[in-house]
Design an enzyme around this catalytic site. Sequence first.
Site, short mmCIF file in Angstrom:
data_model
loop_
_atom_site.label_atom_id
_atom_site.label_comp_id
_atom_site.label_asym_id
_atom_site.label_seq_id
_atom_site.Cartn_x
_atom_site.Cartn_y
_atom_site.Cartn_z
N ASN A 8 2.14 3.59 9.87
CA ASN A 8 2.41 2.44 9.02
C ASN A 8 3.91 2.13 9.15
O ASN A 8 4.74 2.74 8.49
CB ASN A 8 2.02 2.80 7.58
CG ASN A 8 2.23 1.66 6.61
OD1 ASN A 8 2.89 0.66 6.92
ND2 ASN A 8 1.69 1.81 5.41
N ARG A 89 -1.07 0.20 11.53
CA ARG A 89 -1.19 -0.89 10.57
C ARG A 89 -0.43 -2.08 11.14
O ARG A 89 0.73 -1.96 11.54
CB ARG A 89 -0.57 -0.48 9.24
CG ARG A 89 -0.54 -1.62 8.25
CD ARG A 89 0.22 -1.23 6.99
NE ARG A 89 0.24 -2.34 6.06
CZ ARG A 89 1.24 -2.61 5.24
NH1 ARG A 89 2.32 -1.85 5.24
NH2 ARG A 89 1.18 -3.62 4.42
N HIS A 178 -2.14 -6.58 2.69
CA HIS A 178 -2.53 -5.35 1.99
C HIS A 178 -4.06 -5.19 1.93
O HIS A 178 -4.58 -4.49 1.07
CB HIS A 178 -2.03 -5.33 0.52
CG HIS A 178 -0.54 -5.24 0.38
ND1 HIS A 178 0.14 -5.96 -0.55
CD2 HIS A 178 0.39 -4.51 1.03
CE1 HIS A 178 1.44 -5.69 -0.48
NE2 HIS A 178 1.61 -4.81 0.48
N ARG A 239 11.36 -9.72 -2.44
CA ARG A 239 10.79 -11.06 -2.19
C ARG A 239 10.58 -11.82 -3.50
O ARG A 239 10.17 -11.23 -4.50
CB ARG A 239 9.47 -10.93 -1.45
CG ARG A 239 9.63 -10.52 0.01
CD ARG A 239 8.31 -10.14 0.66
NE ARG A 239 8.25 -8.71 0.91
CZ ARG A 239 7.15 -8.05 1.25
NH1 ARG A 239 6.01 -8.69 1.40
NH2 ARG A 239 7.19 -6.74 1.45
N GLU A 383 -4.30 3.82 2.77
CA GLU A 383 -4.40 2.94 3.94
C GLU A 383 -4.53 3.77 5.22
O GLU A 383 -5.23 3.38 6.15
CB GLU A 383 -3.15 2.05 4.03
CG GLU A 383 -3.04 1.05 2.89
CD GLU A 383 -1.61 0.57 2.63
OE1 GLU A 383 -0.80 1.37 2.10
OE2 GLU A 383 -1.29 -0.58 2.96
C1 LIG Z 1 2.45 -6.91 3.46
C2 LIG Z 1 3.45 -6.13 2.71
O1 LIG Z 1 4.10 -6.64 1.84
O2 LIG Z 1 3.54 -4.82 3.00
P1 LIG Z 1 4.54 -3.76 2.33
O3 LIG Z 1 4.18 -3.69 0.89
O4 LIG Z 1 4.26 -2.48 3.05
O5 LIG Z 1 5.93 -4.28 2.53
MG LIG Z 2 2.90 -0.01 1.38
#
Ligand SMILES: CC(=O)OP(=O)(O)O
Ligand SMILES: [Mg+2]
Length: 396
Positions: A8, A89, A178, A239, A383
């Site tokens: 991952n 992943r 996810h 984000r 995962e």
């Molecule tokens: C798609 C995504 O946000 O993955 P991660 O939470 O691992 O950053």
């Molecule tokens: Mg994660």
Amino acid sequence: MGKTLAINAGSSSLKWQLYAMPEETVLAKGLIERIGLKNSAITVKYAQQVDKKVIDIHTHTEAVKQLMNDLKTFKLIDDFNEITGVGHRVVAGGELFKESTLITSEVLQQIKSISNLAPLHNPANAQGIEAFLELLPEATAVAVFDTAFHTTLPEKAYRYPIPNKYYHDYNIRKYGAHGTSHMYVSQEATKYLNKPIEDLKLITCHIGNGVSLSAIKGGKSVDTSMGFTPLAGVMMGTRSGEIDPSIIPYMIENDPELHSAQDVIDLLNTKSGLLGVSEISSDMRDVQNSESEGNKNAALAYELFIDRIQKYIAQYFAVLNGADAVIFTAGIGENGCREREDIINGMDWFGFKIDDEKNKRGCVGNIATADSKVKVLVIPTDEELVIARDVEAFKK
Ligand SMILES: CC(=O)OP(=O)(O)O
Ligand SMILES: [Mg+2]
Ligand SMILES: Nc1ncnc2c1ncn2[C@@H]1O[C@H](COP(=O)(O)OP(=O)(O)O)[C@@H](O)[C@H]1O
């Protein structure tokens, strides 16, 4: 049938687990953090032992070499050839990949070609794949896509209300992410709800560094909060989640430091969320520590974070017309007792309440009070196990 590695790769980290398959025994697991920064942190866990070290790891290619050397050093393998499968992943599959896929050089090129759909993730995923193709050319290599589980979304959920040509000619639609995690925890939920998956309506909350929620009906994803890219939906570590798109040109016009739409998107992806509002950290533990010392920005960041998750849970009660359970998973979902309490008890009109005696560190299963109409489940995600199983399916 040999050992399988599940990989991952994140934008600055690489998590891995080594399995004996088909027994699904975890032989070892590890994490390489701060790739590309000074003092990368390397953790390897095996047979009750934990090895930690700090060295500079500049790229994902170096990270893979380090991991493979560690496997030998700690005698987890004698020879690279013992690893007969590697599962990766990959966050975005776009319109190209609807299920797990055997990796060829063409598949690798295609994964790179849709990097716009997951700019923080797909480039790192591709680097991990390339490094393993070089080191283990004989192993069965499989890409497992975050977007695959969401290909069941109905058109009303995946289409954006913009002119149709942007869907037909440019593939602009909701893809989600996810998915492996939402799928795994929804299937695990059947163990606690005593009903087959076909009869269940579930709201899954994957709350880690990236955060997304899904509405799952009869085992199928019918809506999810991430969108064209993993920037959409709720607020996350770095984000923003949803904002009014008009803000983007307005920021470019008014902030001399921002020159293009790409500059703003970078800011929304990497400098926003908990980090942007708290001005402390993208890590929930740091934010809460600052809040407890009286930091107002940290307190506001926490409040926004909880608020956005509550609003999506409420939406998904509407999408599903009721739900059997809300499920919490990933770093914050699994460990954040206070977050779970604040989210659920702040909206107990929906028919649930947290039982303080059950909502403890390390708890798994139902944490709602006995009289709750809707269950609240904590289910650790896995995962990596789903990835290892998908690799196994290709070996047969
Ligand atoms: C798609 C995504 O946000 O993955 P991660 O939470 O691992 O950053
Ligand atoms: Mg994660
Ligand atoms: N005990 C805890 N309480 C609150 N948050 C926690 C706890 N342990 C981990 N976390 C949070 O989980 C987040 C990371 O989640 P994780 O699922 O590992 O993310 P990712 O897979 O995206 O790297 C961080 O914000 C971290 O602070």
